[in-house]
Write a protein that holds these residues in place. Structure first.
Motif, PDB file in Angstrom:
ATOM      1  N   LEU A 106      25.807   5.619   5.671  1.00  0.00           N
ATOM      2  CA  LEU A 106      27.036   6.151   5.864  1.00  0.00           C
ATOM      3  C   LEU A 106      28.646   4.813   5.446  1.00  0.00           C
ATOM      4  O   LEU A 106      27.953   3.880   6.347  1.00  0.00           O
ATOM      5  N   ASP A 107      28.797   5.605   4.788  1.00  0.00           N
ATOM      6  CA  ASP A 107      30.390   4.782   4.709  1.00  0.00           C
ATOM      7  C   ASP A 107      31.776   5.490   4.008  1.00  0.00           C
ATOM      8  O   ASP A 107      32.905   4.763   3.560  1.00  0.00           O
ATOM      9  N   PHE A 108      31.656   6.534   4.219  1.00  0.00           N
ATOM     10  CA  PHE A 108      32.734   7.682   4.182  1.00  0.00           C
ATOM     11  C   PHE A 108      33.376   7.336   2.704  1.00  0.00           C
ATOM     12  O   PHE A 108      33.848   7.000   2.166  1.00  0.00           O
ATOM     13  N   GLY A 109      32.588   7.358   1.909  1.00  0.00           N
ATOM     14  CA  GLY A 109      32.612   7.227   0.580  1.00  0.00           C
ATOM     15  C   GLY A 109      33.788   5.691  -0.504  1.00  0.00           C
ATOM     16  O   GLY A 109      33.685   5.779  -1.389  1.00  0.00           O
ATOM     17  N   ARG A 110      32.940   4.867   0.715  1.00  0.00           N
ATOM     18  CA  ARG A 110      33.664   3.824  -0.336  1.00  0.00           C
ATOM     19  C   ARG A 110      32.352   3.128  -1.884  1.00  0.00           C
ATOM     20  O   ARG A 110      32.897   2.990  -2.194  1.00  0.00           O
ATOM     21  N   ARG A 111      31.122   3.731  -1.145  1.00  0.00           N
ATOM     22  CA  ARG A 111      30.285   3.582  -2.905  1.00  0.00           C
ATOM     23  C   ARG A 111      30.669   4.221  -3.697  1.00  0.00           C
ATOM     24  O   ARG A 111      31.070   4.271  -4.808  1.00  0.00           O
ATOM     25  N   LYS A 112      30.717   5.628  -3.548  1.00  0.00           N
ATOM     26  CA  LYS A 112      31.467   6.602  -4.629  1.00  0.00           C
ATOM     27  C   LYS A 112      32.458   6.146  -4.688  1.00  0.00           C
ATOM     28  O   LYS A 112      32.659   6.057  -6.770  1.00  0.00           O
ATOM     29  N   ALA A 274      40.331   1.942  -1.091  1.00  0.00           N
ATOM     30  CA  ALA A 274      40.727   1.223  -0.073  1.00  0.00           C
ATOM     31  C   ALA A 274      41.383   2.249   1.433  1.00  0.00           C
ATOM     32  O   ALA A 274      40.686   1.230   3.133  1.00  0.00           O
ATOM     33  N   ARG A 275      41.609   3.378   1.264  1.00  0.00           N
ATOM     34  CA  ARG A 275      40.870   4.246   2.351  1.00  0.00           C
ATOM     35  C   ARG A 275      39.622   4.110   2.906  1.00  0.00           C
ATOM     36  O   ARG A 275      39.996   4.527   5.092  1.00  0.00           O
ATOM     37  N   SER A 276      39.497   4.077   2.632  1.00  0.00           N
ATOM     38  CA  SER A 276      37.918   4.014   2.665  1.00  0.00           C
ATOM     39  C   SER A 276      37.294   3.140   4.663  1.00  0.00           C
ATOM     40  O   SER A 276      36.129   3.185   4.955  1.00  0.00           O
ATOM     41  N   ALA A 277      37.592   1.882   4.037  1.00  0.00           N
ATOM     42  CA  ALA A 277      38.111   0.520   4.910  1.00  0.00           C
ATOM     43  C   ALA A 277      38.304   0.825   6.354  1.00  0.00           C
ATOM     44  O   ALA A 277      38.183   0.337   7.152  1.00  0.00           O
ATOM     45  N   TYR A 278      39.379   1.921   6.696  1.00  0.00           N
ATOM     46  CA  TYR A 278      39.527   2.322   7.805  1.00  0.00           C
ATOM     47  C   TYR A 278      38.200   2.941   8.730  1.00  0.00           C
ATOM     48  O   TYR A 278      38.618   3.202   9.717  1.00  0.00           O
ATOM     49  N   TYR A 279      36.870   3.533   7.678  1.00  0.00           N
ATOM     50  CA  TYR A 279      35.785   3.749   8.480  1.00  0.00           C
ATOM     51  C   TYR A 279      35.381   2.880   8.487  1.00  0.00           C
ATOM     52  O   TYR A 279      34.900   2.045   8.470  1.00  0.00           O
ATOM     53  N   SER A 321      29.525  -0.624  11.691  1.00  0.00           N
ATOM     54  CA  SER A 321      30.385  -1.863  11.953  1.00  0.00           C
ATOM     55  C   SER A 321      31.580  -0.936  11.775  1.00  0.00           C
ATOM     56  O   SER A 321      31.362   0.258  10.789  1.00  0.00           O
ATOM     57  N   TRP A 322      32.882  -1.898  12.361  1.00  0.00           N
ATOM     58  CA  TRP A 322      34.011  -1.101  12.614  1.00  0.00           C
ATOM     59  C   TRP A 322      35.232  -1.762  12.560  1.00  0.00           C
ATOM     60  O   TRP A 322      35.032  -2.339  14.016  1.00  0.00           O
ATOM     61  N   SER A 323      35.610  -2.031  11.966  1.00  0.00           N
ATOM     62  CA  SER A 323      36.885  -3.124  11.692  1.00  0.00           C
ATOM     63  C   SER A 323      37.904  -2.551  12.754  1.00  0.00           C
ATOM     64  O   SER A 323      38.338  -1.384  11.776  1.00  0.00           O
ATOM     65  N   LEU A 324      38.554  -2.945  14.174  1.00  0.00           N
ATOM     66  CA  LEU A 324      39.627  -2.321  14.586  1.00  0.00           C
ATOM     67  C   LEU A 324      40.736  -3.144  14.144  1.00  0.00           C
ATOM     68  O   LEU A 324      41.493  -2.505  14.372  1.00  0.00           O
ATOM     69  N   PHE A 325      40.687  -4.018  13.745  1.00  0.00           N
ATOM     70  CA  PHE A 325      41.545  -4.813  13.690  1.00  0.00           C
ATOM     71  C   PHE A 325      41.529  -5.845  12.499  1.00  0.00           C
ATOM     72  O   PHE A 325      40.614  -7.055  13.158  1.00  0.00           O
ATOM     73  N   GLY A 327      44.524  -8.003  10.838  1.00  0.00           N
ATOM     74  CA  GLY A 327      45.825  -8.031  10.642  1.00  0.00           C
ATOM     75  C   GLY A 327      46.431  -7.732   9.091  1.00  0.00           C
ATOM     76  O   GLY A 327      47.513  -8.400   9.011  1.00  0.00           O
ATOM     77  N   GLY A 328      46.335  -6.426   8.933  1.00  0.00           N
ATOM     78  CA  GLY A 328      47.233  -5.746   7.928  1.00  0.00           C
ATOM     79  C   GLY A 328      46.377  -6.003   6.797  1.00  0.00           C
ATOM     80  O   GLY A 328      47.021  -5.559   6.045  1.00  0.00           O
ATOM     81  N   SER A 329      44.982  -6.353   6.514  1.00  0.00           N
ATOM     82  CA  SER A 329      44.905  -6.732   5.336  1.00  0.00           C
ATOM     83  C   SER A 329      44.107  -5.026   4.541  1.00  0.00           C
ATOM     84  O   SER A 329      44.508  -4.892   4.026  1.00  0.00           O
ATOM     85  N   ARG A 330      43.601  -4.037   5.708  1.00  0.00           N
ATOM     86  CA  ARG A 330      42.999  -3.138   4.748  1.00  0.00           C
ATOM     87  C   ARG A 330      44.261  -1.723   4.232  1.00  0.00           C
ATOM     88  O   ARG A 330      44.768  -1.628   3.874  1.00  0.00           O
ATOM     89  N   LYS A 331      45.293  -2.262   5.513  1.00  0.00           N
ATOM     90  CA  LYS A 331      47.447  -1.955   5.010  1.00  0.00           C
ATOM     91  C   LYS A 331      47.615  -2.450   3.860  1.00  0.00           C
ATOM     92  O   LYS A 331      47.969  -1.148   2.812  1.00  0.00           O
ATOM     93  N   HIS A 332      47.992  -3.580   3.709  1.00  0.00           N
ATOM     94  CA  HIS A 332      48.220  -4.153   1.717  1.00  0.00           C
ATOM     95  C   HIS A 332      47.017  -3.751   0.926  1.00  0.00           C
ATOM     96  O   HIS A 332      47.886  -3.585  -0.024  1.00  0.00           O
TER      97      HIS A 332
END
Length: 453
Positions: A106-112, A274-279, A321-325, A327-332
């Motif tokens: 499960l990766d919430f659409g990252r591969r798709k 890019a949004r799927s990286a938040y999950y 695996s869940w990245s919680l912080f 440094g703003g990489s996902r946001k940028h």
């Protein structure tokens, strides 16, 4: 640098029949086989196809075989008595082959989203390959018409020179008979020399046009090519569709516009990626294998025999695996993807507006050239009749030399005008087909070149 020079010089020219008069379709076929830009576009499309396969592979598990073997000797201090120290000498041999399996569940659409982006890049590359074909076609057409026009101007210049020599001969005859003056002879000779210079000038331009044609085909100018006579080329007599119909067809079939749409969809998929990286991602991991061990122990001068064991080794588990912080990489990265999407949208709007402008310009140029060609033909007929009558009148003493020279210049100018108008009509027709994307259906109707894998 000798090796570099050898690579640069290593090129095989395509076979060309030096005795053949090539028509436009045959020149285009030669260009599709010879032009390096076609091969570059094809290889880029192959790269995009490989990228799709790479994105699809992420849906499958990763199976690997790991094997390790080691030998070790480890002395361990052990007291032999209350006053005596000794050590335990331990020797081990170990071999452990293990098969491991990792599978993202499960990766919430990252591969798709990555796969959708790759497929749209492939579509854009394929459409770019088609657009490159059309660009080569229009380049060859433009160079071909330019060469034909240059050779047509040579014919006109040769005809003008012949007329100037005839006038010079007539003036010299009249001068011998006392019916013309020395200034008349000088003026007639000056006109003949000027006509000869004009002929040399257009011949130089014809050589430049040959180089331009060779470059558009993708061959060196040293390969001599013969093309069909300019007068044998058919010209359109009317436009069957309205400009609105042509524009509507353009927006449906131009490959560069469709490629821009594919790029826009690719950027949309990259936003989702890019949004799927938040999950988080959930993965399965497992391993299975065996452990083969031998060991021997020596203590206080006594050596024990080797002992061995063969036992299975296995394990399964789930990892989250869940990245919680970060440094703003996902946001940028998300902001970057949104900016690229907006840029792609603006590029599509710009390409659409430019395509409409190109169609409108080419359509009006073609329509104007069609109407001007009839007028230019009538002008040539009238100028030829005027020159013949004026020249005959001069031979009979009923017209002046000034009138003859003026009629000759007007005839040459009329022939140049007819030639340029005919070439403009052919060029604008080709430009209209290119701007509207009509070259695409034409290429599909014949066997289009594809590089060998």
């Amino acid at each position: 640098m000798t090796g570099f020079a050898g690579v640069i010089k290593a090129r095989v020219e395509p076979a060309a029949d030096l005795q053949k008069d090539y028509d436009l379709a045959e020149l285009i076929d030669l260009a599709e086989r010879a032009n390096p830009e076609t091969k570059i576009a094809w290889e880029q499309a192959k790269q995009s196809a490989a990228a799709v396969g790479l994105a699809q592979s992420e849906y499958f598990p990763v199976l690997a075989l790991n094997a390790s073997a080691d030998y070790s000797r480890e002395p361990v201090p052990v007291p032999e008595s209350a006053t005596t120290a000794g050590y335990l000498d331990l020797k081990t041999e170990q071999a452990q082959p293990v098969a491991t399996l990792e599978w993202v569940l499960l990766d919430f659409g990252r591969r798709k989203s990555g796969l959708i982006a790759a497929k749209n890049r492939l579509l854009a590359a394929n459409l770019g390959f088609n657009a490159q074909h059309q660009q080569i076609v229009i380049n060859v057409q433009s160079a071909f018409y330019e060469l034909c026009k240059a050779r047509g101007r040579i014919d006109v210049a040769q005809s003008a020179l012949n007329s100037a020599l005839n006038v010079q001969q007539a003036v010299e005859e009249r001068y011998k008979n006392g019916l013309a003056t020395a200034p008349d002879v000088s003026r007639a000779r000056q006109q003949a020399v000027a006509a000869a210079f004009d002929l040399e000038d257009v011949q130089a331009k014809e050589r430049d046009a040959q180089v331009f044609l060779a470059r558009s085909i993708g061959i060196t100018p040293t390969v001599p090519l013969h093309v069909v006579d300019f007068s044998k080329l058919p010209v359109p007599t009317n436009l069957e569709d309205t400009v609105e119909q042509v524009i509507d067809r353009t927006l449906k079939q131009r490959p560069d516009l469709m490629a821009q749409v594919a790029i826009l969809r690719e950027k949309e998929a990259e936003i989702r990626h890019a949004r799927s990286a938040y999950y988080p991602t959930l993965a399965f991991a497992g391993e299975a294998g065996g452990s083969f061990d031998n060991s021997q122990m020596k203590f206080a001068g006594n050596t024990l025999p080797w002992s061995s064991s063969q036992q299975p080794v296995w394990g399964v588990g789930l990892s989250l695996s869940w990245s919680l912080f970060d440094g703003g990489s996902r946001k940028h990265k998300l902001e970057l993807a949104k900016a690229e999407h907006a840029a792609a949208q603006h590029a599509l709007d710009d390409s659409r507006d430019k395509a409409i402008s190109q169609v409108w310009q080419s359509y009006t140029d073609t329509r104007l050239a069609i109407s001007r060609l009839d007028v230019a033909t009538a002008l040539v007929d009238a100028s030829e009749k005027s020159y013949q009558q004026t020249f005959e009148a001069y031979q009979n003493g009923l017209s002046s030399l000034v009138d003859v020279l003026s009629a000759r210049r007007e005839l040459s100018q009329a022939r140049y005008t007819q030639l340029d108008t005919r070439a403009t009509l052919l060029e604008s027709t080709a430009a209209l087909a290119f701007a509207s994307g009509d070259l695409g259906p034409q290429l599909l109707k014949r066997k289009t070149w594809r590089p060998e894998n």
